[in-house]
Write an enzyme that holds these catalytic residues in place. Structure first.
Site, PDB file in Angstrom:
ATOM      1  N   ARG A 243      43.364  31.925  32.049  1.00 48.98           N
ATOM      2  CA  ARG A 243      42.388  32.817  31.446  1.00 48.98           C
ATOM      3  C   ARG A 243      41.196  32.016  30.965  1.00 48.98           C
ATOM      4  O   ARG A 243      41.361  30.854  30.543  1.00 48.98           O
ATOM      5  CB  ARG A 243      42.986  33.533  30.223  1.00 48.98           C
ATOM      6  CG  ARG A 243      43.756  34.805  30.549  1.00 48.98           C
ATOM      7  CD  ARG A 243      42.825  35.930  30.994  1.00 48.98           C
ATOM      8  NE  ARG A 243      43.534  37.155  31.285  1.00 48.98           N
ATOM      9  CZ  ARG A 243      44.089  37.485  32.450  1.00 48.98           C
ATOM     10  NH1 ARG A 243      44.020  36.658  33.471  1.00 48.98           N
ATOM     11  NH2 ARG A 243      44.695  38.646  32.614  1.00 48.98           N
ATOM     12  N   GLU A 272      33.572  35.589  31.276  1.00 47.92           N
ATOM     13  CA  GLU A 272      33.355  36.036  32.656  1.00 47.92           C
ATOM     14  C   GLU A 272      33.036  37.535  32.701  1.00 47.92           C
ATOM     15  O   GLU A 272      33.481  38.280  31.835  1.00 47.92           O
ATOM     16  CB  GLU A 272      34.593  35.722  33.524  1.00 47.92           C
ATOM     17  CG  GLU A 272      35.841  36.468  33.116  1.00 47.92           C
ATOM     18  CD  GLU A 272      37.069  36.020  33.926  1.00 47.92           C
ATOM     19  OE1 GLU A 272      37.319  34.818  34.038  1.00 47.92           O
ATOM     20  OE2 GLU A 272      37.761  36.912  34.436  1.00 47.92           O
ATOM     21  N   HIS A 290      37.900  34.862  39.715  1.00 44.79           N
ATOM     22  CA  HIS A 290      39.134  35.466  39.162  1.00 44.79           C
ATOM     23  C   HIS A 290      39.899  36.233  40.251  1.00 44.79           C
ATOM     24  O   HIS A 290      40.095  37.451  40.159  1.00 44.79           O
ATOM     25  CB  HIS A 290      38.796  36.392  37.976  1.00 44.79           C
ATOM     26  CG  HIS A 290      39.970  36.654  37.086  1.00 44.79           C
ATOM     27  ND1 HIS A 290      39.871  36.841  35.726  1.00 44.79           N
ATOM     28  CD2 HIS A 290      41.301  36.777  37.360  1.00 44.79           C
ATOM     29  CE1 HIS A 290      41.058  37.065  35.202  1.00 44.79           C
ATOM     30  NE2 HIS A 290      41.959  37.035  36.185  1.00 44.79           N
TER      31      HIS A 290
HETATM   32  C1  DGY Z   1      46.341  39.067  35.912  1.00 44.84           C
HETATM   33  O1  DGY Z   1      47.132  39.831  36.477  1.00 44.84           O
HETATM   34  O2  DGY Z   1      46.423  38.793  34.703  1.00 44.84           O
HETATM   35  C2  DGY Z   1      45.242  38.507  36.741  1.00 44.84           C
HETATM   36  O3  DGY Z   1      44.569  37.499  36.062  1.00 44.84           O
HETATM   37  C3  DGY Z   1      44.283  39.611  37.132  1.00 44.84           C
HETATM   38  O4  DGY Z   1      43.628  40.069  35.981  1.00 44.84           O
END
Ligand code: DGY
Length: 335
Positions: A243, A272, A290
């Site tokens: 993240r 982001e 992402h």
């Molecule tokens: C998740 O599933 O957490 C991925 O990062 C997509 O947001």
């Protein structure tokens, strides 16, 4: 015949048509197949009178929203990460929350490994050079990077995805695997993965390729900042598929610019979709938007799982009352 009105559900983002069809079989549905960008106030307005919300990692389900939508009973995200949802506030209000674990583990691990390899072997940097018409002759050290096979892989955050990355490294690439996690794995699992638990400083000092796979929380905010980067080898790479906010992006850009670490691969960013402007200027960083879980079958499975959770959480379908991956199942018992 059941004549009770169907629960009302909002799907906040565009999603696969088959998932919309599935949800429409159980709910009075509002959706956003145009994928319009809604402000937080628009989201709150659209959630008025809704029993459930199908969301992704991009909607903030916070106290203000929950206070403004007291009829909401379920919030189901198609992401595994749920740092955009105030779980404690949902639980206090009896709102069931589910996420989408497991179905994306292997796909995300594939991508984490690919991003680490692209970073170590300078794949995008060399492609940009070629596309720019700058390749005129072969050179003995042209885009020579770091080896992956036989190197030391460091995994920070050894959950399901971390373990899947460790397995790839140990079994596929003969890497020595070190990890650090809030809690140590069972020794039998460690042995199977060929992974050795170390403290965080040792992980930073000894890894050739460090991959971040820990969840974001206030406790993991800037878990990698200037002090941590200073411990890493100048030849090391850093890959983040976890993240934004876990890495201090400004400190990372500085370390990359000064070659205090060799390179980074980043799929997630602080704030982001904005990306720190200094990162955009650097050659030794691979940047992706992402997409670690983005294979078509996996994204569909994530969306189907969120739909199944919503259907069950709102008392519909064969698994009524038993959402498969609830995060606060206790709220159903309390209803
Ligand atoms: C998740 O599933 O957490 C991925 O990062 C997509 O947001």
């Amino acid at each position: 015949m059941n004549t009770a009105p169907k629960p009302r559900v909002l799907v906040a983002r565009q999603v696969f048509d088959e998932v919309i069809e599935k949800l429409a079989g159980h709910f009075e549905l509002q959706y956003n197949q145009a994928d319009a960008v809604w402000t937080q106030d628009e989201l709150i307005a659209r959630l008025q009178g809704m029993d459930g919300a199908f969301v992704t990692g991009t909607e903030a389900i916070d106290r203000r929203l929950l206070d403004a939508c007291p009829q909401l009973r379920a919030v189901c995200t198609m992401a595994v990460g749920y740092n955009n949802i105030d779980l404690a506030a949902c639980t206090e209000r009896g709102v069931l929350v589910s996420n989408a674990p497991d179905v994306l583990t292997e796909t995300t691990a594939d991508f984490g490994f690919a991003l680490m390899m692209a970073t170590a072997r300078r794949i995008t940097e060399s492609e940009h050079f070629l596309r720019a018409g700058r390749w005129t002759r072969w050179g003995h050290d042209m885009f020579a990077g770091a080896d992956v096979h036989g190197a030391t892989l460091g995994v920070l955050g050894m959950g399901r995805i971390g373990q899947a990355i460790a397995r790839r490294g140990a079994l596929g690439f003969g890497m020595s695997v070190l990890y650090h996690n809030r809690s140590r794995l069972d020794p039998a699992v460690e042995a199977k993965l060929g992974a050795r638990y170390v403290d965080k400083a040792t992980l930073l000092r000894e890894s050739d390729h460090l991959v971040l796979v820990l969840p974001y929380s206030p406790a993991s905010h800037h878990a990698i900042g200037a002090a941590e980067l200073a411990l890493m080898k100048p030849t090391a790479t850093l890959t983040n598929v976890a993240r934004g906010g876990i890495v201090d992006d400004a400190a990372l850009a500085e370390a990359l610019r000064e070659r205090r670490i060799a390179a980074a691969g980043l799929d997630v960013f602080e704030g982001e979709p904005a990306v720190h402007p200094a990162l955009l200027q650097l050659p030794n960083v691979v940047l992706t938007p992402h997409i670690a879980s983005a294979s078509l079958p996996t994204r569909l499975a994530m969306a189907q799982l969120a739909a199944d959770n919503l259907i069950a959480a709102l008392g519909q379908g064969p698994h009524a009352g038993r959402p498969p991956t609830a995060l606060n199942l206790q709220v159903l018992g309390a209803r």
